[in-house]
Every structure is written in C-alpha cells, then in structure tokens.
Design a protein around this motif. Structure first.
Motif: not given
Length: 497
Positions: A331-332, A424-426, A452-454, A495-497
């Motif tokens: 998840n990042s 590195q937030d998306s 699987y990435r988020g 999107d990991w924001k």
C-alpha cells in the motif's frame, strides 16, 4: 450388555494365552444381551462419536459393585453419563473406574514374574512338547509406551532373552480384563431393577463424505452420486446399531497426544450398503444425517452408505486466468516497479453448480472429497478428470470447484508501463494479458486481476469491460474463438496521498 459382578468373572484352567482370550471373547459375545437393543451411535466428522446404550442394573439396598466389560478402547472416562432417564430410582454413583488394558501375553507374563510356567514348544515336525521355565522379567511395559524390553526366562539353570515357546497360564489373573471395562460403586436407597442409560464420548470414529460427479463427453450436465464413509477403530464392534452422522465443526478440545499404534497394519473391510437410506435435518447449528436402518460396524472396519444421487445437474465448466496469483498486497510506492508475477501461463478449470431443488439438488452438502469423471463416447467408459475438496455447503448456495489446469488454453501477462510520480505518492501501471485458445470450440475465460499496490485505485484505460469484485480485485470475461489469441489491456492509477 448385562452387568457382571466380580464373582462372575470368567476363569479358564490350563489354556494358553491365545486360547484363553479366544474362548472368553466367544462366551462374552454369546451372552444374552451382549449388544442391548437400542444401542445408538452419533459419529462426528472430527474423529469421535457419542455412544448411548441401555444398561440393566440390579441394585441392592446400599452399595452395589457393577461392571460393564463392553466399553470402547478410546473412551473418554470423564464424559461418562450413567443415569435413570425415567427418574424413578434415585441412585448415586460413588466411584467410577475405567480400565482399557486388556489381557495379553505380555500382561499375563508380568503377573507371573518370579514364578514358573509351562511353555509349549513345537519342533519342525509340528510335534509339541512342554518346557518348564521361570519368568525372571516379562518385558511388559504398562500402556505399551516407552522402551520395550525383551522377556528373560530361566530354563535348565540358564537365562534366555526370549520366550522358549507359547506360555501356558494356569489361570486368568484377578487383575486381567478381557475387554475395556467401566466399573461403578452405586449407592441406592432401596433394592431396585432399572434400565439405566449409559452414554459416553469415544475416539476412534470418523466419517467423511465423497462425491462422484460424472459428465458426458460434451455438455454442461452431470450426475452426482454421494457416499458417506464411516470408520470404526474404537476397539469395539457395534452390532445392529442406530447410527447418526453429524456434519459441522463442533468445538472439541483435542488431546495433546493421540496414541494410534493400535491402528497400524489394520486391514479394512469394505462394505457397500443398499442405497440410498439416509435422512437429513437441521440440528442446532449443524446438520444431522440418520441412517434409516440399524447397521453393524465392526472394529477396524470401513463401511460406506449412499447419501444421495442426482441426475441432470447443470454444472458448466469455466476457465479462470489469474496472472496475479500468490502476490502479496502492498500500500505504498516503495515497492519496485517490477513487483508482482510477470508470466504465469496456467489457466484454471472450474465446475460450478447451484445447490437448489430447481437443479435437482437442494440438500446440505457435508464437507468431503469431490471426484470428476467424463464418459468417453467412443467406448462408453468413464475417465477420471480431476478432484478437489468441498467444504460444508448449505442448500441454496453455489458450489465452485477447481478441477485442474487447461491443456489447450494458455495465458500470458506482462507489465507494459510503470510511472511513479516525483513525490512517490501516486503511480500509473499498465498490463497486457493474452489468452490463446487451441481448442476446437470457443471458450469463455475469466481474467482476474488483483490491484496489489493499494486500495485507492482507478482504471483510467481499458480494452474490455470489467467487474469490480471487491476493493482490490477486478474481472474481465472474454470469449476466445478457436485458434484465436485475445489481448486484454488496462491501465490503473494508484494514489497514496
């Protein structure tokens, strides 16, 4: 079985150990009421059973010693219930004992340590003669555990670390039992005769369901024949017994160590019962299957009874390509660009059917093994095509079972692009999935993809429509013609924001 008092214990004179046991067991088996009418057995699919028997008691006023020499070898002593179910005789149990160590050559030798015995010796011409010897050490270990030692016998002033022949015992020792035995000291305010109810939990029993599914060479229908297989390794034979089978996961404390040495080398007899003679009902949070007629379950026997059979069940085969099988979830943006499988080529084959009355079913399925067969039209014989296991399945549910991998359908998956933002937030990631069909007929393939990435994702481009199965999984359903290669592409933004 009728209770026996200590004064009625069997005695045998001048018999060998084997002959003593055989004769005594024959007498006990022939005794009136040896298998009382009304014996009932409920077998659980977790390796145990509950036994209920009727035990006639002839109680005197005060304390009566009662024994029941027909218990199982794996009885749980603290589970025993002995009561007057009618509530007419207010007796109380002062003491209870359970002994499972039955008469054997080793046990009998231990009773005669320091004493002399006759041993029968047979020469090469089968002529018998007797040798007198003193038992210095029996070599017997109570319970059969620990290190076993050789017996030591003194004959003609010399020691030998083996038996010179078959021992002949003058009597059955007072502490020797022929069968696992329960004993009680029962206190009664008055003399009375009562048919008491005896119940207990025992190990050594199990049952499993198995399902044979037979399909024609072409088509989506099949026939189902379901069996239940009951195993009795309890050390006791149950004759003409009412049997129930309980399906479900009952909470049961398991012993730290189960001694299964008695089962090794056992020869299992297979008996096929008439079909089908099983009724089913819901019971608490479980399902209870009752055999319609009493059956005999011999010790170390496997018996099969037909559970049900159904014809014309609609169960289409379908194909699944999961190129992301086995990948862990992250998840990042810290995971590498090439994270995840790149080229899994296996296409899985499944069978699916609805467990409904409309589909000629509608019964609860106990968990068990499922075997698939197809009939070869050329000679009419069936061929095995795969197997798997089935969990407990309620009526009305859909059954989906993996049967193997396709030979003529191949999948291929590869990453075609990966772009990570400067912060590195998306990120954006693109894939190309190919399905090749070498069959002579068209097939539908379900392409499952795990994102699987988020959990914050969006499909921003796609070649085909898809279904969102849950927060991380999507599915494309594509039809592939004979000798066609179907290409599916998509692009996902995380999107990991």
């Amino acid at each position: 079985m009728k209770p026996v008092t200590r004064q009625t214990r069997f005695r045998s004179r001048h018999l060998s150990a084997v002959a003593t046991a055989a004769a005594a067991l024959s007498l006990l088996a022939a005794a009136p009421g040896a298998h009382a009418a009304g014996t009932a057995l409920t077998v659980y699919n977790q390796g145990f059973a509950v036994v209920r028997e009727t035990l006639p008691l002839d109680l005197k006023k005060g304390i009566t010693d009662v024994s029941f020499p027909d218990a199982t070898l794996l009885l749980e002593p603290d589970s025993v219930v002995l009561r007057d179910s009618a509530g007419k005789v207010p007796f109380s149990v002062l003491e209870q004992s359970y002994r499972a160590e039955t008469a054997s050559t080793g046990l009998m030798l231990s009773f005669f340590e320091g004493k002399e015995l006759d041993f029968i010796v047979r020469d090469q011409n089968a002529k018998e003669y007797t040798v007198r010897g003193k038992v210095i050490r029996s070599g017997y270990t109570p319970g059969g555990g620990g290190r076993q030692e050789s017996p030591i016998i003194e004959t003609d002033g010399k020691l030998r670390f083996s038996l010179p022949g078959e021992p002949v015992f003058p009597t059955l020792a007072d502490d020797a039992l022929l069968r696992p035995t329960l004993g009680w000291k029962i206190d009664s305010p008055d003399a009375a005769r009562v048919d008491a109810e005896l119940g207990y939990v025992t190990g050594g029993f199990s049952w499993q369901a198995s399902y044979n599914l037979i399909a024609p060479e072409k088509g989506d229908t099949l026939d189902i024949v379901a069996w239940v297989t009951i195993n009795n390794n309890s050390g006791k034979t149950f004759t003409d017994t009412a049997v129930k089978l309980l399906a479900g996961d009952v909470n049961k404390i398991q012993p730290e160590r189960a001694d299964t040495r008695m089962f090794k080398g056992a020869v299992m007899d297979m008996a096929m019962a008439a079909a089908p003679q099983v009724t089913e009902k819901s019971f608490d949070e479980f399902h209870l299957y009752s055999l319609a007629r009493p059956v005999t379950l011999r010790n170390q026997e496997t018996k099969q009874v037909e559970l049900f059979r159904a014809t014309g069940v609609v169960a289409p085969a379908f194909y699944v390509y999961n190129g992301t099988a086995g990948i862990g979830l992250v998840n990042s943006g810290a995971s590498p660009a090439n994270y995840g499988p790149q080229s899994n080529k296996k296409v899985n084959v499944y069978r699916e059917f609805k467990n409904t009355k409309e589909n000629n079913l509608g019964l609860p399925f106990p968990k068990g093994r499922v075997r698939f067969y197809r009939q070869d039209d050329a000679d009419g014989r069936i061929e095995f095509t795969g197997e798997n296991t089935l969990d407990h399945t309620a009526s009305g549910e859909t059954v989906k079972i993996y049967t193997g991998d396709a030979f003529d359908i191949v999948g291929e998956r590869k990453q075609t692009d990966f772009t990570l933002s400067s912060r590195q937030d998306s990120a954006e990631e693109a894939f190309e999935i190919k399905i090749r069909n070498r069959k002579k007929e068209p097939v539908e393939v379900r392409i499952t993809e795990t994102l699987y990435r988020g959990v914050n994702w969006q499909i921003i481009a796609k070649s085909d429509e898809f279904d969102k199965k849950d927060a991380r999984n999507i599915e494309f359903r594509v039809t592939v013609q004979p000798d066609e290669e179907k290409i599916v592409t998509y692009r996902v933004k995380y999107d990991w924001k």
